[in-house]
Scaffold this active site. Structure first.
Site, PDB file in Angstrom:
ATOM      1  N   ARG A   1       0.828  -1.219   0.000  1.00  0.00           N
ATOM      2  CA  ARG A   1       0.000   0.000   0.000  1.00  0.00           C
ATOM      3  C   ARG A   1       0.854   1.257   0.000  1.00  0.00           C
ATOM      4  O   ARG A   1       0.411   2.321  -0.439  1.00  0.00           O
ATOM      5  CB  ARG A   1      -0.963  -0.028   1.193  1.00  0.00           C
ATOM      6  CG  ARG A   1      -2.001  -1.126   1.067  1.00  0.00           C
ATOM      7  CD  ARG A   1      -2.691  -1.410   2.378  1.00  0.00           C
ATOM      8  NE  ARG A   1      -2.319  -2.706   2.921  1.00  0.00           N
ATOM      9  CZ  ARG A   1      -2.437  -3.031   4.199  1.00  0.00           C
ATOM     10  NH1 ARG A   1      -2.910  -2.172   5.069  1.00  0.00           N
ATOM     11  NH2 ARG A   1      -2.073  -4.227   4.604  1.00  0.00           N
TER      12      ARG A   1
ATOM     13  N   GLU B   1       3.979 -10.892  14.120  1.00  0.00           N
ATOM     14  CA  GLU B   1       3.307 -11.443  15.286  1.00  0.00           C
ATOM     15  C   GLU B   1       3.720 -12.902  15.485  1.00  0.00           C
ATOM     16  O   GLU B   1       3.972 -13.339  16.595  1.00  0.00           O
ATOM     17  CB  GLU B   1       1.793 -11.353  15.078  1.00  0.00           C
ATOM     18  CG  GLU B   1       1.121 -10.415  16.054  1.00  0.00           C
ATOM     19  CD  GLU B   1      -0.367 -10.335  15.809  1.00  0.00           C
ATOM     20  OE1 GLU B   1      -0.742  -9.990  14.680  1.00  0.00           O
ATOM     21  OE2 GLU B   1      -1.116 -10.614  16.759  1.00  0.00           O
TER      22      GLU B   1
HETATM   23  C1  PRP Z   1       0.795  -3.628   6.508  1.00  0.00           C
HETATM   24  C2  PRP Z   1       0.876  -2.124   6.356  1.00  0.00           C
HETATM   25  C3  PRP Z   1       2.281  -1.823   6.789  1.00  0.00           C
HETATM   26  C4  PRP Z   1       2.517  -2.876   7.864  1.00  0.00           C
HETATM   27  C5  PRP Z   1       2.388  -2.268   9.222  1.00  0.00           C
HETATM   28  O1  PRP Z   1       1.373  -4.227   5.399  1.00  0.00           O
HETATM   29  O2  PRP Z   1       0.623  -1.715   5.030  1.00  0.00           O
HETATM   30  O3  PRP Z   1       3.215  -1.969   5.731  1.00  0.00           O
HETATM   31  O4  PRP Z   1       1.519  -3.891   7.698  1.00  0.00           O
HETATM   32  O5  PRP Z   1       2.584  -3.216  10.237  1.00  0.00           O
HETATM   33  P1  PRP Z   1       3.802  -3.135  11.276  1.00  0.00           P
HETATM   34  O6  PRP Z   1       3.946  -1.688  11.691  1.00  0.00           O
HETATM   35  O7  PRP Z   1       3.341  -4.003  12.427  1.00  0.00           O
HETATM   36  O8  PRP Z   1       5.033  -3.663  10.617  1.00  0.00           O
HETATM   37  P2  PRP Z   1       1.352  -5.813   5.156  1.00  0.00           P
HETATM   38  O9  PRP Z   1       2.555  -6.425   5.798  1.00  0.00           O
HETATM   39  O10 PRP Z   1       0.007  -6.335   5.551  1.00  0.00           O
HETATM   40  O11 PRP Z   1       1.604  -5.927   3.588  1.00  0.00           O
HETATM   41  P3  PRP Z   1       0.772  -5.468   2.287  1.00  0.00           P
HETATM   42  O12 PRP Z   1       0.739  -3.948   2.256  1.00  0.00           O
HETATM   43  O13 PRP Z   1       1.616  -6.028   1.188  1.00  0.00           O
HETATM   44  O14 PRP Z   1      -0.613  -6.048   2.379  1.00  0.00           O
HETATM   45  N1  ADE Z   2      -1.244  -3.827   9.177  1.00  0.00           N
HETATM   46  C1  ADE Z   2      -0.993  -4.152  10.461  1.00  0.00           C
HETATM   47  N2  ADE Z   2      -2.085  -3.979  11.231  1.00  0.00           N
HETATM   48  C2  ADE Z   2      -3.075  -3.533  10.389  1.00  0.00           C
HETATM   49  C3  ADE Z   2      -4.442  -3.149  10.570  1.00  0.00           C
HETATM   50  N3  ADE Z   2      -5.024  -3.196  11.774  1.00  0.00           N
HETATM   51  N4  ADE Z   2      -5.131  -2.729   9.496  1.00  0.00           N
HETATM   52  C4  ADE Z   2      -4.541  -2.687   8.278  1.00  0.00           C
HETATM   53  N5  ADE Z   2      -3.272  -3.027   8.048  1.00  0.00           N
HETATM   54  C5  ADE Z   2      -2.540  -3.447   9.088  1.00  0.00           C
END
Ligand code: PRP
Ligand code: ADE
Length: 177
Positions: free
Chosen positions: A64, A101
């Site tokens: 994202r 996690e």
């Molecule tokens: C989500 C979000 C951040 C990250 C935040 O991405 O877009 O990059 O998690 O979590 P954190 O602060 O605990 O590290 P995700 O890993 O779900 O990947 P995506 O955007 O490819 O779906």
């Molecule tokens: N990535 C980690 N935690 C999330 C949440 N609560 N919603 C969307 N993206 C996430």
């Protein structure tokens, strides 16, 4: 006469409970990105603290962070550099592991994407534990770049990400919590 649209960025973000698993309150930014006014507001607000700052590259975190980071880079007229999940980038990379996690994940950057002294703005949609952003900061630092800011649409402060990044000496900017 139609009344003025007073919606804020937070009003465009959808919440989905128990995704991707039970107990998680998922912040869905696709509804923000899909709205012309919402998306423009988010991008403009992400940039606003850095007006007048020298920035060489915007670094976006998969996936994202690519959508926001690309728009921010375009608006700043600077280049965009992706940090991707392991195995996606075609050239020579450096890698950084970080805690999830459950277990561990790895992110990568092309080893020639930044040069020593580059001033970098890191962009992502959401700051939770900060693990992803901290790994991104480390990759930039290992290439000798200077991370001048980390900008997010959403900060979930109870998950500790802001504390983690500030503890590493980085300024965190977020539009909403
Ligand atoms: C989500 C979000 C951040 C990250 C935040 O991405 O877009 O990059 O998690 O979590 P954190 O602060 O605990 O590290 P995700 O890993 O779900 O990947 P995506 O955007 O490819 O779906
Ligand atoms: N990535 C980690 N935690 C999330 C949440 N609560 N919603 C969307 N993206 C996430």
């Amino acid at each position: 006469k139609r009344s003025r649209d007073t919606r804020e960025v937070r009003d465009y973000i959808r919440t989905i409970v128990d995704f991707p698993k039970e107990g998680i309150i998922f912040r869905d930014v696709t509804t923000l990105f899909a709205d012309a006014r919402g998306f423009r507001m988010a991008v403009d607000q992400l940039l606003s603290p850095y007006a007048g700052e020298a920035i060489d590259k915007v670094v976006g975190l998969e996936a994202r962070g690519f959508i926001l980071g690309g728009a921010v880079a375009h608006q700043l007229s600077v280049g965009f550099v992706p940090i991707r999940k392991k195995g996606k980038l075609p050239g020579a990379v450096i890698s950084q592991a970080y805690a999830l996690e459950y277990g561990e994940a790895v992110v990568e950057i092309h080893d020639d994407a930044l040069k020593a002294g580059d001033r970098v703005l890191i962009v992502d949609d959401l700051l939770a534990t900060g693990g992803t952003a901290a790994a991104g900061i480390s990759l930039c630092a290992r290439l000798g770049a200077e991370v001048i800011g980390c900008a997010f649409v959403i900060d979930l402060p109870e998950l500790g990400g802001r504390k983690l990044l500030e503890g590493m000496g980085h300024e965190v900017y977020a539009l909403t919590s």
